[in-house]
Design a protein around this motif. Structure first.
Motif, mmCIF file in Angstrom:
data_model
loop_
_atom_site.group_PDB
_atom_site.id
_atom_site.type_symbol
_atom_site.label_atom_id
_atom_site.label_comp_id
_atom_site.label_asym_id
_atom_site.label_seq_id
_atom_site.Cartn_x
_atom_site.Cartn_y
_atom_site.Cartn_z
ATOM 1 N N VAL A 144 0.833 -1.212 0.000
ATOM 2 C CA VAL A 144 0.000 0.000 0.000
ATOM 3 C C VAL A 144 0.864 1.258 0.000
ATOM 4 N N TYR A 145 0.605 2.148 -0.949
ATOM 5 C CA TYR A 145 1.221 3.477 -0.891
ATOM 6 C C TYR A 145 0.461 4.309 0.130
ATOM 7 N N GLU A 146 1.210 4.946 1.058
ATOM 8 C CA GLU A 146 0.576 5.822 2.042
ATOM 9 C C GLU A 146 1.236 7.194 1.927
ATOM 10 N N LEU A 147 0.651 8.033 1.077
ATOM 11 C CA LEU A 147 1.294 9.297 0.718
ATOM 12 C C LEU A 147 0.486 10.499 1.198
ATOM 13 N N LYS A 148 1.194 11.612 1.397
ATOM 14 C CA LYS A 148 0.517 12.820 1.876
ATOM 15 C C LYS A 148 -0.095 13.592 0.715
ATOM 16 N N ALA A 149 -0.984 14.500 1.055
ATOM 17 C CA ALA A 149 -1.729 15.259 0.045
ATOM 18 C C ALA A 149 -0.808 16.073 -0.876
ATOM 19 N N ALA A 150 0.376 16.443 -0.379
ATOM 20 C CA ALA A 150 1.307 17.266 -1.174
ATOM 21 C C ALA A 150 1.898 16.515 -2.373
ATOM 22 N N CYS A 151 1.807 15.191 -2.375
ATOM 23 C CA CYS A 151 2.342 14.400 -3.500
ATOM 24 C C CYS A 151 1.387 14.520 -4.695
ATOM 25 N N THR A 152 1.931 14.922 -5.840
ATOM 26 C CA THR A 152 1.077 15.121 -7.032
ATOM 27 C C THR A 152 0.922 13.805 -7.800
ATOM 28 N N PRO A 153 -0.142 13.691 -8.637
ATOM 29 C CA PRO A 153 -0.295 12.494 -9.467
ATOM 30 C C PRO A 153 0.956 12.193 -10.306
ATOM 31 N N GLU A 154 1.607 13.254 -10.805
ATOM 32 C CA GLU A 154 2.814 13.068 -11.634
ATOM 33 C C GLU A 154 3.948 12.466 -10.807
ATOM 34 N N GLU A 155 4.112 12.970 -9.579
ATOM 35 C CA GLU A 155 5.176 12.456 -8.694
ATOM 36 C C GLU A 155 4.885 11.012 -8.284
ATOM 37 N N ILE A 156 3.614 10.709 -8.039
ATOM 38 C CA ILE A 156 3.228 9.343 -7.656
ATOM 39 C C ILE A 156 3.549 8.384 -8.801
ATOM 40 N N GLU A 157 3.223 8.794 -10.020
ATOM 41 C CA GLU A 157 3.488 7.974 -11.207
ATOM 42 C C GLU A 157 4.994 7.753 -11.389
ATOM 43 N N GLN A 158 5.745 8.839 -11.261
ATOM 44 C CA GLN A 158 7.205 8.775 -11.434
ATOM 45 C C GLN A 158 7.831 7.850 -10.380
ATOM 46 N N SER A 159 7.375 7.991 -9.142
ATOM 47 C CA SER A 159 7.906 7.179 -8.047
ATOM 48 C C SER A 159 7.606 5.703 -8.276
ATOM 49 N N HIS A 160 6.375 5.416 -8.703
ATOM 50 C CA HIS A 160 5.985 4.020 -8.928
ATOM 51 C C HIS A 160 6.803 3.402 -10.060
ATOM 52 N N GLU A 161 7.032 4.175 -11.122
ATOM 53 C CA GLU A 161 7.840 3.676 -12.257
ATOM 54 C C GLU A 161 9.272 3.374 -11.803
ATOM 55 N N LEU A 162 9.840 4.266 -10.992
ATOM 56 C CA LEU A 162 11.192 4.043 -10.459
ATOM 57 C C LEU A 162 11.238 2.772 -9.615
ATOM 58 N N LEU A 163 10.211 2.606 -8.778
ATOM 59 C CA LEU A 163 10.141 1.433 -7.910
ATOM 60 C C LEU A 163 10.053 0.153 -8.747
ATOM 61 N N LEU A 164 9.194 0.149 -9.770
ATOM 62 C CA LEU A 164 9.056 -1.053 -10.614
ATOM 63 C C LEU A 164 10.360 -1.365 -11.349
ATOM 64 N N ALA A 165 11.042 -0.318 -11.806
ATOM 65 C CA ALA A 165 12.327 -0.509 -12.508
ATOM 66 C C ALA A 165 13.349 -1.134 -11.556
ATOM 67 N N LYS A 166 13.397 -0.641 -10.332
ATOM 68 C CA LYS A 166 14.322 -1.199 -9.322
ATOM 69 C C LYS A 166 13.996 -2.654 -9.043
ATOM 70 N N LEU A 167 12.713 -2.969 -8.915
ATOM 71 C CA LEU A 167 12.301 -4.358 -8.617
ATOM 72 C C LEU A 167 12.634 -5.278 -9.789
ATOM 73 N N SER A 168 12.459 -4.792 -11.029
ATOM 74 C CA SER A 168 12.750 -5.668 -12.170
ATOM 75 C C SER A 168 14.245 -5.880 -12.335
ATOM 76 N N GLU A 169 15.054 -4.883 -11.938
ATOM 77 C CA GLU A 169 16.523 -5.049 -11.961
ATOM 78 C C GLU A 169 16.956 -6.182 -11.027
ATOM 79 N N ARG A 170 16.237 -6.340 -9.919
ATOM 80 C CA ARG A 170 16.573 -7.398 -8.951
ATOM 81 C C ARG A 170 16.363 -8.798 -9.531
ATOM 82 N N LYS A 171 15.457 -8.872 -10.527
ATOM 83 C CA LYS A 171 15.128 -10.183 -11.089
ATOM 84 C C LYS A 171 16.135 -10.628 -12.154
ATOM 85 N N VAL A 172 16.871 -9.654 -12.682
ATOM 86 C CA VAL A 172 17.805 -9.955 -13.792
ATOM 87 C C VAL A 172 18.983 -10.805 -13.287
#
Length: 316
Positions: free
Chosen positions: A288-316
């Motif tokens: 679960v993402y638990e983020l404050k109101a100050a986080c924008t939709p764009e920042e949430i999207e960017q953060s999630h993409e970074l997280l997924l990229a990091k997780l997929s690097e672990r699988k390589v």
């Protein structure tokens, strides 16, 4: 519309203050691409009146419900309370009853877990506030900080076993009741944001050792874990090894200094510290993402993409 976030869920704490109608709050979260939500402790019966039909129609899934739910205005049963460790038996029994009530909602909505702030070692004032103030003004190595920190730690350590015992008794009772009702719901005790609150990772481990086989585990809140590490309470990288198999859910957010609920990687600009949590994110049954109101939709999207990229690097 944000990209589909798959199994990842999103807490209503992000936008609850912006909405008077529950369905519009959920629609805004769906716009980000989330198919699941965590209903947090500020969700009222009134907000639920328009959220429940959405759950019934399958428009949104509920991953988890945050105790005490629906919202209870009494601070004794709020998020910063002795709660499951109350000395007063009537209060402790009411805390148990309220948590069972939250679990009933979780079961009804098909949620996998209930998030609970189990308790604390009580102080006669908010010593954590004072410590954070000194931390910001003079730094954690200052003599003023170290003096007050030792004072806090001595009281915390002398009483933690007593309160942990009571919390354990309460959880045992709660787990027995959940089992008797046949609900498939886990109780997740959350790592906390104030240094006198429980549990630390090691305290959590002692609870799980006592309640082996019971539907109780750790709700690992990474931002809170980072704060407690910075303040000097525990070391995540060292202690997480002991509890990694007991994690029932996670709150994904990052701390900038001692300010929490920011988007991982994006707001801190630190591309490596948060990596220590990747194995836990990978393995956690509820994410679960638990983020404050100050986080924008764009920042949430960017953060999630970074997280997924990091997780997929672990699988390589």
């Amino acid at each position: 519309m944000g990209k589909d976030k798959g199994q990842y869920s999103f807490s209503t704490c992000w936008n609850i203050k912006r909405h008077n109608v529950g369905s519009s709050m959920i629609d805004e979260i769906r716009e980000l691409g989330f198919r699941y939500v965590e209903l947090n402790y500020n969700v009222t019966q009134e907000l639920l009146s328009t959220i429940e039909p959405m759950i019934e129609r399958g428009e949104i899934g509920v991953s988890s419900v945050h105790n005490t739910f629906p919202h209870v205005a009494d601070p004794d049963y709020g998020t910063d309370s002795v709660l499951l460790g109350f000395e007063d038996e009537e209060k402790r029994k009411r805390a148990i009853k309220l948590l069972i009530g939250t679990a009933e909602y979780a079961n009804r909505y098909g949620a996998k877990a209930v998030v609970v702030h189990p308790g604390e070692v009580p102080f006669d004032y908010n010593i954590d506030n004072e410590l954070k103030k000194i931390y910001h003004e003079q730094g954690p190595d200052s003599s003023a900080y170290l003096k007050l920190w030792i004072e806090m730690l001595e009281r915390r350590e002398s009483l933690s076993e007593h309160y942990l015992q009571r919390i354990g008794n309460s959880l045992e009772d709660i787990c027995d009741q959940i089992a008797a009702k046949g609900w498939d719901v886990s109780i997740g005790i959350e790592t906390r944001s104030r240094c006198y609150q429980m549990p630390t990772l090691r305290e959590a481990k002692s609870v799980f050792d006592r309640l082996k086989g019971a539907p109780v585990g750790l709700w690992y809140d990474f931002g809170h874990g980072m704060m407690m590490e910075r303040m000097g309470l525990y070391d995540n990288a060292r202690d997480m090894e002991a509890i990694k198999d007991n994690v029932v859910g996670i709150h994904i957010h990052e701390t900038v200094g001692l300010s929490d609920h920011w988007c991982p990687y994006v707001h801190s600009g630190d591309m490596s510290y948060f990596d220590r949590f990747l194995p836990i994110i990978e393995a956690a049954p509820v994410k679960v993402y638990e983020l404050k109101a100050a986080c924008t939709p764009e920042e949430i999207e960017q953060s999630h993409e970074l997280l997924l990229a990091k997780l997929s690097e672990r699988k390589v």
